[in-house]
Design an enzyme around this catalytic site. Structure first.
Site, PDB file in Angstrom:
ATOM      1  N   HIS A  24       0.825  -1.209   0.000  1.00 51.90           N
ATOM      2  CA  HIS A  24       0.000   0.000   0.000  1.00 51.90           C
ATOM      3  C   HIS A  24       0.859   1.260   0.000  1.00 51.90           C
ATOM      4  O   HIS A  24       0.668   2.169  -0.827  1.00 51.90           O
ATOM      5  CB  HIS A  24      -0.919  -0.016   1.222  1.00 51.90           C
ATOM      6  N   GLU A  25       1.796   1.314   0.934  1.00 47.41           N
ATOM      7  CA  GLU A  25       2.621   2.515   1.037  1.00 47.41           C
ATOM      8  C   GLU A  25       3.582   2.654  -0.136  1.00 47.41           C
ATOM      9  O   GLU A  25       3.912   3.769  -0.539  1.00 47.41           O
ATOM     10  CB  GLU A  25       3.403   2.504   2.360  1.00 47.41           C
ATOM     11  N   HIS A  57       1.879   4.720  -2.814  1.00 48.37           N
ATOM     12  CA  HIS A  57       1.995   6.166  -2.572  1.00 48.37           C
ATOM     13  C   HIS A  57       3.408   6.656  -2.895  1.00 48.37           C
ATOM     14  O   HIS A  57       3.589   7.702  -3.529  1.00 48.37           O
ATOM     15  CB  HIS A  57       1.695   6.472  -1.097  1.00 48.37           C
TER      16      HIS A  57
END
Length: 451
Positions: free
Chosen positions: A19-20, A23
């Site tokens: 997920h990170e 980003h």
């Protein structure tokens, strides 16, 4: 215990990292400075290093992670949650100075990465281990309420009749039945049967997709009451049921199909069931007590209280090519998303009890149980949890990705961003709500653990 801990670390660690990473990659690609990449929240542990402008750390609170982006406006707001001092970056690297479309893409990237991970994992499982196939081609009857008027003749087909062909093509599984019935290339659906029965022709144009779906859902397959998977730690496992067991009787009544077994189990919540099973050509008697579970109907949103023992029906796994594996993976992601939205709707409308919410302990227990079922089940669980993480992050709660997207959409509509003070106050409210939900989830976990 060690397997449970290791499985939990893998599930949470990998999915938070994915997920990170989404980003991080997109932020870097659009020129946003990234002073910190953290797995976990709160103060950083000694596990940390710096490369270029970014510090990579593992933080003490293991429930989450973040990519800290260069932003003069947001520095004070995030410091209280993430720790660390504000970093100086040139104006062209600040998040708030990037075009609106670029910022929306950066915020959406984590959710997109989780969805892509789930798609890749499901596709990998289908390609390497095979596609789960329901081998049934036998009819147990029809659901008269769903059955289209044009298909009324199917209600006369006797129990136990095998479907031989649909529209001239031989079917060898219930998956084939679904594909042929819902295929949009014909103006009708013709069923041919193994028994000496006249074919049944149902006039449904290919464009009538809902009618075709209703027709398929009206068909009742006569699946063998054979156990495919016994889930660890649940009543079936405790009773001694094993994979491959064929259930013959329940409380003295003959069990003809898996659906009949399900009905008996659902109706006997917390009551002892006497089962007779066939195993390796021998008959054995077992006792099992179905536990109470609450389930949401995806179509109506209604919640039912039913008995469950923790078994899954028997499926075959057939090897598929890369293209089919990718299609299978996408279909499973879509199905997971629909189920998660149904559960969310149940909580919002109050039809599901808050006590059903699970937290990190529950996730850990599930991770350990699924890990015992083998790599295919474990990867599928990670994929499902990744879809879950993606959807929950889209909730419009400030401090979650969905909340940030709401801020950006409002900025686009207003022509200017909300003031820093307003965003800070809303973020504090969102953080309080999120912490409250986490406390509720952990409390539920502890109640399950001690009960």
């Amino acid at each position: 215990m060690l397997l449970t801990i290791a499985a939990t670390v893998v599930v949470l660690g990998v999915l938070i990292f994915v997920h990170e990473l989404g980003h991080f990659i997109v932020a870097k690609s659009v020129g946003v400075g990234v002073p910190r990449f953290s797995i976990g929240l709160g103060p950083a542990t000694p596990i940390r290093f710096t490369r270029g402008e970014t510090e990579y750390v593992v933080s003490w609170i293991p429930f989450g992670g973040y990519v800290k982006m260069a932003s003069r406006e947001e520095a004070e707001a995030v410091e209280a949650v993430e720790g660390g001092a504000a970093d100086e970056f040139p104006a062209e690297k600040l998040f708030e100075n990037k075009p609106l479309a670029a910022r929306i893409l950066v915020i959406s990237a984590g959710v997109i990465m989780n969805a892509l991970f789930a798609w890749a994992a499901y596709s990998f499982v289908a390609g390497v281990f095979g596609r789960p196939v329901d081998p049934t081609v036998t009819m147990a009857g029809v659901d008269s309420e769903r059955l289209p008027v044009a298909a009324a003749a199917l209600a006369e087909i006797p129990f136990g009749t095998d479907i031989l062909r649909i529209n001239g093509d031989t079917v060898s599984s219930w998956n084939d039945v679904f594909e042929k019935v819902t295929e949009a290339s014909s103006r009708s659906v013709t069923f041919e049967f193994v028994a000496d029965l006249a074919p049944v022709r149902v006039e449904i144009p290919g464009t009538a997709s809902q009618g075709r779906l209703d027709l398929f859902l009206a068909l009742r397959p006569a699946r063998q009451p054979r156990v495919g998977i016994v889930l660890p730690g649940l009543p079936a496992a405790e009773s001694g049921l094993q994979n491959g067991d064929l259930i013959l009787f329940a409380n003295g009544d003959t069990v003809r199909t898996f659906a009949e077994l399900t009905q008996v189990v659902e109706a006997n919540v917390e009551k002892e069931l006497e089962l007779v099973v066939e195993r390796d050509g021998m008959r054995e008697s077992l006792s099992v007590v179905p536990e109470l579970q609450r389930e949401v109907d995806r179509e109506s949103g209604d919640v039912r209280e039913v008995g469950r023992i923790g078994v899954m029906q028997w499926l075959e796994y057939r090897r598929v090519g890369p293209g089919e594996a990718v299609i299978e993976g996408f279909g499973r992601v879509v199905a997971d998303g629909a189920n998660i939205f149904a559960a969310l709707r149940g909580w919002v409308t109050g039809k599901l009890s808050p006590s059903e919410l699970g937290g990190p302990i529950f996730i850990g227990q599930l991770s350990g149980q699924v890990a015992r079922l083998g790599p295919a089940a474990f990867l599928s669980f990670m994929a499902f949890f990744s879809v879950n993480l993606a959807i929950l992050n889209l909730l419009p709660i400030p401090v979650l990705d969905g909340g940030h997207l709401v801020f950006l959409i409002l900025e686009g509509l207003r022509g200017k961003p909300l003031s820093t003070n307003v965003r800070l106050r809303l973020s504090q409210i969102g953080l309080t709500l999120l912490l409250g939900l986490m406390l509720l989830a952990v409390s539920n976990d502890l109640m399950r653990l001690f009960n």
